[in-house]
Design an enzyme around this catalytic site. Structure first.
Site, PDB file in Angstrom:
ATOM      1  N   ARG A 177       0.829  -1.214   0.000  1.00  0.00           N
ATOM      2  CA  ARG A 177       0.000   0.000   0.000  1.00  0.00           C
ATOM      3  C   ARG A 177       0.865   1.267   0.000  1.00  0.00           C
ATOM      4  O   ARG A 177       0.559   2.261   0.671  1.00  0.00           O
ATOM      5  CB  ARG A 177      -0.904   0.042   1.238  1.00  0.00           C
ATOM      6  CG  ARG A 177      -1.977  -0.996   1.282  1.00  0.00           C
ATOM      7  CD  ARG A 177      -2.990  -0.828   0.158  1.00  0.00           C
ATOM      8  NE  ARG A 177      -4.187  -1.589   0.405  1.00  0.00           N
ATOM      9  CZ  ARG A 177      -4.329  -2.890   0.155  1.00  0.00           C
ATOM     10  NH1 ARG A 177      -3.321  -3.562  -0.382  1.00  0.00           N
ATOM     11  NH2 ARG A 177      -5.456  -3.504   0.423  1.00  0.00           N
ATOM     12  N   SER A 249     -10.657  -0.715   3.742  1.00  0.00           N
ATOM     13  CA  SER A 249      -9.809  -0.864   4.927  1.00  0.00           C
ATOM     14  C   SER A 249      -9.396   0.514   5.430  1.00  0.00           C
ATOM     15  O   SER A 249      -8.804   1.290   4.683  1.00  0.00           O
ATOM     16  CB  SER A 249      -8.534  -1.628   4.577  1.00  0.00           C
ATOM     17  OG  SER A 249      -8.831  -2.880   4.048  1.00  0.00           O
ATOM     18  N   GLU A 345      -4.692   3.736   6.484  1.00  0.00           N
ATOM     19  CA  GLU A 345      -4.390   3.655   5.057  1.00  0.00           C
ATOM     20  C   GLU A 345      -5.036   4.884   4.389  1.00  0.00           C
ATOM     21  O   GLU A 345      -4.551   5.406   3.398  1.00  0.00           O
ATOM     22  CB  GLU A 345      -5.009   2.361   4.504  1.00  0.00           C
ATOM     23  CG  GLU A 345      -4.847   2.231   3.015  1.00  0.00           C
ATOM     24  CD  GLU A 345      -5.472   0.971   2.435  1.00  0.00           C
ATOM     25  OE1 GLU A 345      -5.749   0.002   3.173  1.00  0.00           O
ATOM     26  OE2 GLU A 345      -5.687   0.965   1.217  1.00  0.00           O
TER      27      GLU A 345
HETATM   28  N1  EPU Z   1     -10.260 -10.906  10.381  1.00  0.00           N
HETATM   29  C1  EPU Z   1     -10.776 -10.782  11.647  1.00  0.00           C
HETATM   30  N2  EPU Z   1     -11.938 -10.057  11.796  1.00  0.00           N
HETATM   31  C2  EPU Z   1     -12.573  -9.483  10.740  1.00  0.00           C
HETATM   32  C3  EPU Z   1     -12.045  -9.640   9.449  1.00  0.00           C
HETATM   33  C4  EPU Z   1     -10.864 -10.348   9.289  1.00  0.00           C
HETATM   34  O1  EPU Z   1     -10.257 -11.287  12.616  1.00  0.00           O
HETATM   35  O2  EPU Z   1     -13.583  -8.822  10.986  1.00  0.00           O
HETATM   36  C5  EPU Z   1      -8.971 -11.649  10.233  1.00  0.00           C
HETATM   37  C6  EPU Z   1      -9.165 -13.088   9.844  1.00  0.00           C
HETATM   38  O3  EPU Z   1      -8.170 -13.834  10.485  1.00  0.00           O
HETATM   39  C7  EPU Z   1      -8.890 -13.091   8.351  1.00  0.00           C
HETATM   40  C8  EPU Z   1      -7.831 -12.022   8.249  1.00  0.00           C
HETATM   41  O4  EPU Z   1      -8.202 -11.042   9.208  1.00  0.00           O
HETATM   42  O5  EPU Z   1      -8.405 -14.322   7.925  1.00  0.00           O
HETATM   43  C9  EPU Z   1      -7.717 -11.386   6.883  1.00  0.00           C
HETATM   44  O6  EPU Z   1      -8.998 -10.858   6.535  1.00  0.00           O
HETATM   45  P1  EPU Z   1      -9.319 -10.461   5.024  1.00  0.00           P
HETATM   46  O7  EPU Z   1      -9.013 -11.578   4.111  1.00  0.00           O
HETATM   47  O8  EPU Z   1     -10.694  -9.884   4.972  1.00  0.00           O
HETATM   48  O9  EPU Z   1      -8.220  -9.369   4.687  1.00  0.00           O
HETATM   49  P2  EPU Z   1      -7.702  -8.087   5.453  1.00  0.00           P
HETATM   50  O10 EPU Z   1      -6.283  -8.285   5.796  1.00  0.00           O
HETATM   51  O11 EPU Z   1      -8.629  -7.665   6.525  1.00  0.00           O
HETATM   52  C10 EPU Z   1      -6.807  -7.114   3.183  1.00  0.00           C
HETATM   53  C11 EPU Z   1      -6.861  -5.808   2.453  1.00  0.00           C
HETATM   54  C12 EPU Z   1      -8.213  -5.653   1.769  1.00  0.00           C
HETATM   55  C13 EPU Z   1      -8.387  -6.798   0.781  1.00  0.00           C
HETATM   56  C14 EPU Z   1      -8.297  -8.114   1.558  1.00  0.00           C
HETATM   57  C15 EPU Z   1      -8.351  -9.322   0.646  1.00  0.00           C
HETATM   58  C16 EPU Z   1      -5.397  -4.313   3.693  1.00  0.00           C
HETATM   59  C17 EPU Z   1      -5.320  -3.114   4.559  1.00  0.00           C
HETATM   60  N3  EPU Z   1      -6.635  -4.704   3.373  1.00  0.00           N
HETATM   61  O12 EPU Z   1      -7.774  -7.026   4.216  1.00  0.00           O
HETATM   62  O13 EPU Z   1      -8.186  -4.428   1.029  1.00  0.00           O
HETATM   63  O14 EPU Z   1      -9.628  -6.724   0.109  1.00  0.00           O
HETATM   64  O15 EPU Z   1      -7.041  -8.177   2.270  1.00  0.00           O
HETATM   65  O16 EPU Z   1      -7.167  -9.457  -0.032  1.00  0.00           O
HETATM   66  O17 EPU Z   1      -4.367  -4.872   3.309  1.00  0.00           O
HETATM   67  C18 EPU Z   1      -8.755  -2.118   1.086  1.00  0.00           C
HETATM   68  O18 EPU Z   1      -7.550  -1.876   1.004  1.00  0.00           O
HETATM   69  O19 EPU Z   1      -9.613  -1.198   1.143  1.00  0.00           O
HETATM   70  C19 EPU Z   1      -9.203  -3.503   1.166  1.00  0.00           C
HETATM   71  C20 EPU Z   1     -10.482  -3.830   1.371  1.00  0.00           C
END
Ligand code: EPU
Length: 350
Positions: A177, A249, A345
């Site tokens: 990012r 995010s 972010e």
């Molecule tokens: N999780 C929780 N609680 C929640 C949601 C997630 O504990 O409410 C934990 C779970 O362990 C899950 C892990 O977080 O396995 C990862 O969750 P998720 O796959 O939804 O991904 P994220 O790390 O929360 C990132 C990006 C998203 C992108 C997703 C999918 C960043 C800041 N965000 O989110 O990007 O869609 O991965 O690849 O890196 C954005 O930048 O606006 C965005 C939505």
């Protein structure tokens, strides 16, 4: 004041709005106004604007779709927005196509166009709000892919001189990012086009989370089905910005040292973590926010989304400051409980 001073050439070609509402130009739908708002639809027009002496003196900010911005107040300067759209095939060989995309084109329209031509590389980045220029600033990423993986070059104009420069992907200094346009060149260049190197023989990337599992249920295994599946997963987890103001995010996922991670694991064995470098672990900020008890909580006009804790939502007429205050309480709580700093972010303006 500015409109009265601006030179006659600019006035003759441009429509300059005054005291212009930015509600539709930020996906939080915060109700703020810009002193001036200006759009342009060609490189020539941009270059002329940048060389205008009055424009040079004015406080200014270039925006995309406003899907990563938090306006804390009215903007007392000029907001610029690109209407340069279109996707043009610059060159093509047996394996790749180089697609030059206008910075003002909606990113997802670009993905849809690539997928409809069976050009692979960006299908995992389906349905991300925002425009192509901002996507290249931000190095958007999802489901195991980042835009940097397919960027061949970025065309930009220097704000100070109006000169054009083409940045290679290496010169953009991409990171998670992150890019040169968010650091040493912050607000110094305006991107007009992004050239993507896409592949004519797509290889599916299903490495992220349960993507491969979900894909198993699909009859066809191609980039169109990957796009369909990603759109479906995102719709289940992330609120539609038209219905509930948000910026995806709110925080980036923090990267901490392995010893720190292991220390936390003693008290919280379930903490997820992904090794990103030697002795460095990326921890989902969403998990930390859930662990401090904020997931699904609402505080008057703002809240934390109940299906994805990384998303802060505008529940009504929240001001930018109210949103920022919730973000600050999250930061403080996470720091107290885990000694981890979560950083926005989203870019604060004002
Ligand atoms: N999780 C929780 N609680 C929640 C949601 C997630 O504990 O409410 C934990 C779970 O362990 C899950 C892990 O977080 O396995 C990862 O969750 P998720 O796959 O939804 O991904 P994220 O790390 O929360 C990132 C990006 C998203 C992108 C997703 C999918 C960043 C800041 N965000 O989110 O990007 O869609 O991965 O690849 O890196 C954005 O930048 O606006 C965005 C939505």
């Amino acid at each position: 004041m500015y409109a009265r001073n601006i030179n006659t050439y600019i006035l003759s070609i441009m429509k300059i709005e005054e005291n212009y509402s930015l509600e539709k130009h930020n996906t939080f739908h915060v109700q703020v106004a810009a002193k001036h708002f200006m759009e342009y639809d060609s490189e020539e027009e941009l270059s002329r604007i940048l060389r205008d002496e009055y424009f040079m003196e004015c406080q200014k900010l270039h925006i995309g779709a406003g899907s990563n911005l938090l306006f804390l107040d009215d903007y007392n300067g000029i907001i610029l927005h690109s209407l340069i759209g279109g996707a043009e095939q610059l060159k093509s060989d047996d394996t790749n196509v180089y697609l030059q995309v206008g910075a003002g084109m909606a990113w997802d329209a670009c993905v849809a166009y690539a997928v409809s031509n069976n050009w692979g590389g960006i299908e995992n980045l389906s349905n991300i709000p925002g425009e192509t220029g901002a996507a290249a600033v931000q190095n958007i990423g999802a489901y195991g892919v980042e835009i940097k993986d397919v960027i061949a070059s970025v065309t930009a104009y220097e704000v100070k001189t109006g000169n054009k420069k083409i940045f290679t992907a290496t010169e953009c200094k991409y990171g998670y990012r992150d890019s040169i346009f968010k650091n040493e060149l912050l607000d110094q260049y305006i991107i007009t086009h992004v050239t993507l190197k896409l592949t004519k023989q797509p290889v599916l990337n299903l490495s992220y989370g349960n993507l491969s599992e979900v894909m198993c249920a699909e009859k066809e295994q191609n980039i169109q089905t990957v796009r369909d599946v990603v759109i479906k997963i995102r719709a289940e987890k992330l609120p539609n910005t038209d219905e509930l103001g948000n910026a995806g995010s709110f925080f980036t996922n923090p990267i901490i040292s392995k010893p720190h991670y292991e220390a936390i694991q003693k008290d919280y064995p379930a903490i997820p973590g992904y090794e990103v470098a030697d002795n460095k672990i990326k921890v989902p900020a969403a998990w930390l926010i859930e662990a401090i008890g904020f997931k699904g909580k609402s505080f008057d006009t703002v809240g934390v989304y109940d299906k994805q804790a990384l998303v802060i939502v505008n529940l009504g007429d929240a001001s930018g400051t109210e949103i920022a205050m919730l973000a600050e309480s999250i930061r403080t709580k996470v720091l107290q409980q885990f000694e981890i700093e979560v950083n926005p972010e989203v870019r604060y303006v004002g």
